[in-house]
Scaffold this active site. Structure first.
Site, short mmCIF file in Angstrom:
data_model
loop_
_atom_site.label_atom_id
_atom_site.label_comp_id
_atom_site.label_asym_id
_atom_site.label_seq_id
_atom_site.Cartn_x
_atom_site.Cartn_y
_atom_site.Cartn_z
N GLU A 76 0.83 -1.21 0.00
CA GLU A 76 0.00 0.00 0.00
C GLU A 76 0.87 1.26 0.00
O GLU A 76 0.58 2.21 -0.73
CB GLU A 76 -0.91 0.02 1.24
CG GLU A 76 -1.84 -1.16 1.35
CD GLU A 76 -1.27 -2.33 2.15
OE1 GLU A 76 -2.07 -3.08 2.72
OE2 GLU A 76 -0.03 -2.49 2.18
N CYS A 99 -2.28 -3.23 7.33
CA CYS A 99 -1.87 -3.10 8.73
C CYS A 99 -2.19 -1.68 9.22
O CYS A 99 -2.60 -0.82 8.43
CB CYS A 99 -0.38 -3.38 8.87
SG CYS A 99 0.68 -2.09 8.17
N CYS A 102 -0.18 1.12 7.36
CA CYS A 102 -0.70 1.41 6.02
C CYS A 102 -2.06 2.09 6.10
O CYS A 102 -2.35 2.97 5.29
CB CYS A 102 -0.78 0.13 5.19
SG CYS A 102 0.87 -0.47 4.72
#
Length: 152
Positions: A76, A99, A102
């Site tokens: 990302e 996560c 990100c």
């Protein structure tokens, strides 16, 4: 055979993931604007100039500097850094749920929707924090239904 926009963009994310040299988890991301134009692509890997042969891909060494986590740039983040246009209002197709780190980047850049394939880390603190932030910021997320790889 015709494929949908969703299948196309997730296919691009899956294909991008194949560029990753991570032996455990290959992740790809494809950022798309409101006009269904791809404006960013990325996969998980080391920063530019950091050799895949010199940095570790492991994840279980007791010395954290010998594991991949301090070094890998997530898909990302790479898609955002590789973007060619304004990201406000865009959506991201990603092979693995983002996560918390990100999620912060996605929120800050104005991405409004996350479409993902796998949520295998759903019980982790990182993903729970990610969902909490995405919910708070009004960023939608949804899992894409079973996806058949159409590339043979």
């Amino acid at each position: 055979m015709n494929i949908s926009w969703e299948q196309y963009f997730m296919g691009v994310a899956l294909l991008s993931a194949k560029r990753s040299k991570d032996p455990a988890t290959q992740v790809g991301a494809c950022v798309v604007n409101e006009d269904n134009r791809i404006i960013g692509i990325g996969y998980n890997g080391f920063p530019r100039g950091c050799s895949d042969d010199e940095f570790p891909w492991g994840k279980a060494d007791s010395n954290e500097l010998n594991n991949k986590y301090p070094y890998v740039v997530h898909a990302e983040a790479n898609a955002i850094l590789n973007s060619t246009k304004e990201l406000k209002g865009a959506r991201v197709y990603v092979t693995l749920f983002p996560c918390n780190e990100c999620a912060k980047l996605l929120i800050q850049t104005g991405i409004k929707e996350v479409i993902y394939l796998s949520d295998k880390h759903a019980d982790s603190v990182s993903v729970k924090a990610s969902k909490k932030m995405l919910d708070s910021a009004g960023v939608k997320y949804r899992q894409m239904e079973a996806f058949e790889v159409l590339i043979k």
